[in-house]
Design an enzyme around this catalytic site. Sequence first.
Site, mmCIF file in Angstrom:
data_model
loop_
_atom_site.group_PDB
_atom_site.id
_atom_site.type_symbol
_atom_site.label_atom_id
_atom_site.label_comp_id
_atom_site.label_asym_id
_atom_site.label_seq_id
_atom_site.Cartn_x
_atom_site.Cartn_y
_atom_site.Cartn_z
ATOM 1 C CG HIS A 119 -1.944 0.976 1.214
ATOM 2 N ND1 HIS A 119 -1.641 2.357 1.834
ATOM 3 C CD2 HIS A 119 -3.247 0.757 0.946
ATOM 4 C CE1 HIS A 119 -2.756 2.953 1.772
ATOM 5 N NE2 HIS A 119 -3.829 2.193 1.203
ATOM 6 C CG ASP A 196 0.341 -2.156 5.995
ATOM 7 O OD1 ASP A 196 -0.414 -2.109 6.753
ATOM 8 O OD2 ASP A 196 0.451 -1.906 4.740
ATOM 9 C CD GLN A 199 -6.819 -4.211 4.082
ATOM 10 O OE1 GLN A 199 -7.886 -4.939 4.605
ATOM 11 N NE2 GLN A 199 -7.012 -2.994 3.474
ATOM 12 C CE LYS A 222 -7.528 -0.003 5.797
ATOM 13 N NZ LYS A 222 -8.307 0.554 4.726
#
Lengths: 408, 146
Positions: A119, A196, A199, A222
């Site tokens: 990302h 990261d 997700q 999220k």
Amino acid sequence: MFDETAVRSHFPMIQNHPDLVYLDNAATAFKSDHMIQVVNDFYLRGTSNVHRGDYGLSIKASNDFDHVRDIVKDFIHAKSSKEIVFTSGASQSLNWIAYSYGLNHLKKDDVILTTEAEHASNILPWFKVCEATGAKIEYIPMQNDGSIHMDDFKNAMHDKVKIFAIAYVSNVLGVVQPLKQMIQIAHEYGAITVIDAAQAVPHMPVDVRDLDCDYLAFSGHKLGAAGGSGVLYGKYDLLENNDPPLYGGGSNARFDLCGNILLKHAPFKYEAGTPNVEGVLSLGAAIEFLQSIGMENIFEHEKQLKRYAVQRLQPLTHVHLYNATSESGLITFNVDGIFAQDVASYLNRHNIAVRSGNHCAKILVEIIGTSETVRASCYLYNTKADIDRLVDALTDITLEKCIEAAMV
Amino acid sequence: MSIFDDKAIARDIIMDNYQNPHNKKTLDKENTQSKHMASDSCIDDITVYMHFEGETIDDVSFNGIGCTISTASTSILTDLIKGKTKQEAKTIIHNYMDMLDEKPYDPHLLQEAVIFKDISKSANRIHCATIGWRGAAALLGEKIDE
């Protein structure tokens, strides 16, 4: 056991939009009634600043705020709540790592090892670090399904690699990387590991001690918290022995007119300025809600939805699936001869919310061979019926219908 | 009632201009001017090219990646303004923008571009229907806000 109906009953967005199929969870997630209640209470009955006042409201807010650090610590299995820094989201967390650690430790010709599927938030800060320090970025070769062969990773590691930065779960293809082994290898070369997990943390059990990662970042929204809340996890010594990129109230113990600053200890020295109190409280509430369902159960539910979607989509010869094999709940596809945005707009006409685009992973085109895709992403409240609606709409999609949908 | 009000005809025109876009190429004549239009909200990424002969748009083209609506609307634009004077082209573009703003406009100037008039009802596609037109406006020295 996973009670789908019970889970859905806790999400007012689902109650308020009974006909909507929401499959854009990789972008942001719906909020549970529990989280909304906690934030509502703070606004209606608990508003005050934290760590400032000697009055009841502020003491209560401070206690609740501090308690969220413990909730997060337990949630990601950190050693201490002092390893939890509150941020505005994964983007800020990753920037903080780049500007706090990266900028101060990297030198000319040092290497940041990453992938071409990151990302923007896990690549642009590193570009800036390279610009300032003369370090350079190298990419680990990637298969076209987004997976990485361990041999390729081993070959990409070398003594000049000082930082290994990677997404736990890719936001485009949903591959869960075998991080534990990668991190162990990176550590053998003395590299610092930056994960990261934007997700990953909302969807699966994450254990920072088991992974042994040095830094890890994720966003609150999220996983059902309010926007503008997030977490930077760092091993305590790393947090304590580096300087924050931002200075201001709340992060210093004292300073004088000669410019001497005595910073507080980690994590507080990274939290200059009035914190996002309601955001942090919402983060605690959202995590509590997920824990009441169980992260293992949530991950299993999403994996089942993914497998079901793949099984139903594979017979459609006009649908090209890019990530049939990745296990997380991301379904990335294109329809032959129809531009991704036209597909997404058509699905919108059927009240199905998906994302079209290059998903901020702009380098990925060279890996999967297309500049744009449609992404449907599941969360705990999605059902097989949602997948059926998606597949049914895709079954008889045509270019003519997409254009008609745009003209209505 | 114009034939362009017929939904099926409108659809076929868009299909045709998407699958076989007109003037979709990079213009490499000497003194060609170009304007790159990349969206931060969608995937459209196109460049509009213009070549002038005095006050006249001697040649115009576009290239890049775009959805059905952006490709077809830009294709139709190039047909409309090729050979026109700069002033005529500006008037056409302003009429088109007025149409999408649901303001009064002259359909005769826009010819088949009137098929996009209903796009004004799909907020997320207005951008697609104007990206090439805004690029052309910029090359004509006009700034059109989204």
